[in-house]
Scaffold this active site. Structure first.
Site, PDB file in Angstrom:
ATOM      1  N   GLU A 254     -25.105  -2.040  48.273  1.00 29.03           N
ATOM      2  CA  GLU A 254     -25.865  -2.878  49.214  1.00 29.03           C
ATOM      3  C   GLU A 254     -25.014  -2.977  50.466  1.00 29.03           C
ATOM      4  OE1 GLU A 254     -28.824  -4.062  48.663  1.00 29.03           O
ATOM      5  OE2 GLU A 254     -28.991  -3.662  46.512  1.00 29.03           O
ATOM      6  N   CYS A 292     -26.753 -10.519  55.260  1.00 29.02           N
ATOM      7  CA  CYS A 292     -27.120  -9.098  55.347  1.00 29.02           C
ATOM      8  C   CYS A 292     -28.587  -8.933  55.707  1.00 29.02           C
ATOM      9  CB  CYS A 292     -26.821  -8.415  54.033  1.00 29.02           C
ATOM     10  SG  CYS A 292     -27.580  -9.256  52.650  1.00 29.02           S
TER      11      CYS A 292
HETATM   12  P1  NAP Z   1     -16.187  -5.009  53.465  1.00 33.94           P
HETATM   13  O1  NAP Z   1     -15.054  -5.159  54.395  1.00 33.94           O
HETATM   14  O2  NAP Z   1     -16.786  -3.675  53.295  1.00 33.94           O
HETATM   15  O3  NAP Z   1     -15.652  -5.575  52.074  1.00 33.94           O
HETATM   16  C1  NAP Z   1     -16.501  -5.668  50.958  1.00 33.94           C
HETATM   17  C2  NAP Z   1     -15.678  -5.657  49.694  1.00 33.94           C
HETATM   18  O4  NAP Z   1     -15.062  -4.382  49.509  1.00 33.94           O
HETATM   19  C3  NAP Z   1     -14.540  -6.676  49.696  1.00 33.94           C
HETATM   20  O5  NAP Z   1     -14.438  -7.239  48.414  1.00 33.94           O
HETATM   21  C4  NAP Z   1     -13.326  -5.816  50.008  1.00 33.94           C
HETATM   22  O6  NAP Z   1     -12.122  -6.368  49.550  1.00 33.94           O
HETATM   23  C5  NAP Z   1     -13.677  -4.573  49.237  1.00 33.94           C
HETATM   24  N1  NAP Z   1     -12.943  -3.373  49.629  1.00 33.94           N
HETATM   25  C6  NAP Z   1     -12.460  -3.044  50.844  1.00 33.94           C
HETATM   26  N2  NAP Z   1     -11.869  -1.831  50.797  1.00 33.94           N
HETATM   27  C7  NAP Z   1     -11.972  -1.394  49.515  1.00 33.94           C
HETATM   28  C8  NAP Z   1     -11.554  -0.224  48.830  1.00 33.94           C
HETATM   29  N3  NAP Z   1     -10.907   0.760  49.448  1.00 33.94           N
HETATM   30  N4  NAP Z   1     -11.828  -0.115  47.508  1.00 33.94           N
HETATM   31  C9  NAP Z   1     -12.483  -1.081  46.863  1.00 33.94           C
HETATM   32  N5  NAP Z   1     -12.911  -2.228  47.465  1.00 33.94           N
HETATM   33  C10 NAP Z   1     -12.657  -2.377  48.773  1.00 33.94           C
HETATM   34  O7  NAP Z   1     -17.388  -5.987  53.855  1.00 33.94           O
HETATM   35  P2  NAP Z   1     -17.325  -7.536  54.228  1.00 33.94           P
HETATM   36  O8  NAP Z   1     -16.683  -7.622  55.580  1.00 33.94           O
HETATM   37  O9  NAP Z   1     -16.765  -8.352  53.125  1.00 33.94           O
HETATM   38  O10 NAP Z   1     -18.864  -7.914  54.315  1.00 33.94           O
HETATM   39  C11 NAP Z   1     -19.637  -7.762  55.480  1.00 33.94           C
HETATM   40  C12 NAP Z   1     -20.597  -6.608  55.368  1.00 33.94           C
HETATM   41  O11 NAP Z   1     -21.301  -6.691  54.145  1.00 33.94           O
HETATM   42  C13 NAP Z   1     -21.635  -6.608  56.452  1.00 33.94           C
HETATM   43  O12 NAP Z   1     -21.718  -5.343  57.018  1.00 33.94           O
HETATM   44  C14 NAP Z   1     -22.935  -6.943  55.734  1.00 33.94           C
HETATM   45  O13 NAP Z   1     -24.078  -6.372  56.304  1.00 33.94           O
HETATM   46  C15 NAP Z   1     -22.684  -6.444  54.366  1.00 33.94           C
HETATM   47  N6  NAP Z   1     -23.463  -7.207  53.398  1.00 33.94           N
HETATM   48  C16 NAP Z   1     -24.501  -6.595  52.759  1.00 33.94           C
HETATM   49  C17 NAP Z   1     -25.250  -7.307  51.833  1.00 33.94           C
HETATM   50  C18 NAP Z   1     -26.406  -6.682  51.092  1.00 33.94           C
HETATM   51  O14 NAP Z   1     -26.854  -7.275  50.128  1.00 33.94           O
HETATM   52  N7  NAP Z   1     -26.871  -5.541  51.486  1.00 33.94           N
HETATM   53  C19 NAP Z   1     -24.923  -8.636  51.555  1.00 33.94           C
HETATM   54  C20 NAP Z   1     -23.862  -9.209  52.228  1.00 33.94           C
HETATM   55  C21 NAP Z   1     -23.133  -8.481  53.152  1.00 33.94           C
HETATM   56  P3  NAP Z   1     -11.141  -7.168  50.549  1.00 33.94           P
HETATM   57  O15 NAP Z   1     -11.894  -8.334  51.062  1.00 33.94           O
HETATM   58  O16 NAP Z   1     -10.008  -7.544  49.667  1.00 33.94           O
HETATM   59  O17 NAP Z   1     -10.768  -6.193  51.636  1.00 33.94           O
END
Ligand code: NAP
Length: 521
Positions: A254, A292
């Site tokens: 997602e 999101c």
């Molecule tokens: P993110 O930076 O991509 O992080 C998401 C998760 O991935 C975090 O738990 C992060 O951990 C982890 N992560 C980062 N690098 C990783 C790796 N190499 N291997 C495994 N896990 C890793 O996103 P975010 O800033 O938290 O969230 C914002 C984004 O999420 C926005 O773009 C939004 O649109 C999207 N979103 C989508 C939905 C949906 O349902 N479609 C819902 C909510 C948000 P760390 O925090 O420890 O880095």
């Protein structure tokens, strides 16, 4: 306060100083997390051997009872979760409710949906005759996976993000391991702690890893599932992890999305126009636009665009932005300085193609907060006159209280603009024009997971553009990640594998005794 990890049935602190979690209103540190020194391989093994095995000795119905009990524990601690949301997310009451109450409600829905399912696997479709006499037949079944369901979550929904995934996974009989996003891990961790303390779930059925994911992906197997929510960039890293690729680890993504609200040929002052204005302002300010599903683009007839900009601006002018401790505040901060910086950068990209019609002041003064140390972004409305010739407005997701009006000159153009999001979670259509509603809904269907259509007859009875309903699909194609979540019992598909038995009727009948019918899925 250093948040402990819960793995192998034990609470364990990570090594080192850890990463800091902050209060986005004051900038003060509220906790730290560390996953260093945690044996992730052992944690996953334990979850598979202890948690999943124990859960799969139960029926769906018995597991549904467990979900109900989890919901009760979370309800009992609700006030505490609101406090944490305030301190670590700068959440208003409405923001916290959206996340926490949304989580509890989703668990309750799955407890109810799962209750009638007295069985341990699912029988799918009718028996297929494979011989003229009927002595040899085939039957499809869905069996729960025997591994662990790993959730890698985004920062914006520490409560709902966990439980909307956990409810169908636990109901399916899979142990779960959650890795919350670091900036807001506190609420997820506290909820897990409360559920563990209550002793509801079998040993190993729930684990939490706080801090960096480290080598988590490298130890997953074909029996496991990854359910990821976050940015498209991280999604790509996960999808292309060599172990995930070589072991074909099932992955649901997602990701981000440029959701649109689309106004039909409905004049200012008509119910669809007013409904859209109200919804846009709600979507911009609830959770400060960090959803999101939030409306990022407003697609409107060119002749109505100016009136629309005026109506939305007038409403935005009444929204108090600042410290949620102040009862008048309706829009809080972004979650940290990194998100604030990223949103302001995104806004400057949009401003190269669109003019700011409301807000947009990077130095605006939030109520009861220090401008320098807090993480606010002023709610901002833009208008892009030539959206079909522009790029950023259809490509840059500003994860904050920012949205852009995109005028169109024909229904075909409105459809084209919505599709320029390259695959979105949701679009909403506001109109009383039957032909417009019909044409747009079908025209954008293949590019969206969910389409909400609101007209005068529906009025305020619609469930909201950004609200994810547990019985309805959440997920979208393309840029939105191509994943599917929720949609009632359909969510169980992710945690099951289909197999077919070709055998005599006695074998099929015997297996079918333990199965429930899949007609509900
Ligand atoms: P993110 O930076 O991509 O992080 C998401 C998760 O991935 C975090 O738990 C992060 O951990 C982890 N992560 C980062 N690098 C990783 C790796 N190499 N291997 C495994 N896990 C890793 O996103 P975010 O800033 O938290 O969230 C914002 C984004 O999420 C926005 O773009 C939004 O649109 C999207 N979103 C989508 C939905 C949906 O349902 N479609 C819902 C909510 C948000 P760390 O925090 O420890 O880095």
């Amino acid at each position: 306060m250093k948040l402990a990890n819960y793995i192998c049935g034990e609470w364990k602190q990570g090594d080192g100083d850890g990463q800091a979690l902050v209060d986005p209103v004051t900038g003060e540190q509220v906790a730290t997390v560390s996953s260093h020194g945690i044996d992730v391989r052992r944690a996953l093994d334990y979850a598979r051997r202890q948690g999943t095995s124990a859960l799969q000795q139960l029926t769906y119905s018995q597991r549904a009872d467990l979900l109900g009990k989890v919901a009760e524990v979370l309800s009992a601690n609700r006030a505490e979760y609101f406090e944490i949301s305030k301190k670590n997310l700068g959440a208003t009451e409405a923001d916290a409710s959206f996340d926490v109450d949304g989580a509890i409600y989703t668990l309750k829905v799955y407890a109810k949906l799962g209750k009638p399912l007295e069985g341990k696997l699912i029988k799918e479709g009718a028996t297929i005759p494979l011989s003229k006499t009927g002595v040899f037949q085939a039957q499809h079944f869905l069996n729960p996976l025997s591994g662990v369901a790993v959730f890698i979550n985004a920062f914006n929904f520490p409560a709902w993000g966990l439980w909307e995934k956990a409810a169908p996974a636990l109901l399916s009989g899979m142990a779960i391991l959650v890795k919350p996003a670091t900036p807001t891990a506190w609420l997820t961790q506290r909820m897990v702690e409360d559920v563990v303390k209550a002793g509801i779930l079998p040993q190993g059925a729930i684990s939490i890893l706080c801090g960096s994911a480290r080598d988590l992906l490298d130890h997953l197997t074909e029996d496991d599932v990854i359910s990821f929510t976050g940015s498209a960039q991280t999604a790509q890293t996960i999808r292309t992890n060599p172990n995930v690729v070589s072991r074909s680890v099932r992955t649901n993504i997602e990701a981000d999305s440029l959701n649109a609200a689309i106004l039909g040929p409905d004049a200012p002052g008509t119910p669809p126009f007013d409904l859209l204005v109200k919804e846009v302002v709600r979507e911009m300010t609830l959770k400060a636009g960090q959803k999101c599903t939030a409306i990022r683009r407003i697609i409107a007839p060119r002749q109505t665009a100016a009136a629309l900009a005026e109506a939305i601006s007038a409403k935005l002018a009444t929204v108090r932005v600042g410290n949620p401790k102040n009862a008048e505040v309706k829009c809080g901060p972004l979650v940290n300085k990194a998100q604030q910086k990223s949103a302001l950068e995104g806004l400057s990209h949009l401003a190269r193609e669109a003019k700011v019609v409301f807000g947009g002041d990077p130095n605006f003064q939030p109520i009861d907060a220090d401008r320098a140390t807090s993480c606010f972004v002023q709610p901002t409305l833009l208008l892009c006159e030539k959206p079909l010739q522009s790029h950023a407005v259809n490509e840059v997701e500003v994860f904050g209280p920012v949205t852009t009006i995109l005028p169109y000159d024909s229904t075909e153009e409105a459809i084209e603009l919505a599709r320029r999001g390259s695959g979105s979670l949701v679009a909403s259509v506001f109109s009383d024009d039957s032909s417009f509603k019909h044409q747009v809904t079908l025209g954008i269907a293949s590019a969206h997971g969910r389409i909400l259509v609101a007209d005068s007859a529906v009025g305020s009875n619609h469930t909201g553009h950004g609200n994810v309903i547990p019985t309805c699909l959440h997920g979208g194609p393309g840029r939105a990640g191509g994943g599917e979540e929720l949609a009632g019992l359909r969510a169980l598909h992710l945690y099951h594998r289909r197999f077919v038995v070709q055998a005599g009727p006695d074998v099929i009948a015997e297996i079918s005794k333990q199965a429930v019918d899949a007609s509900a899925l």
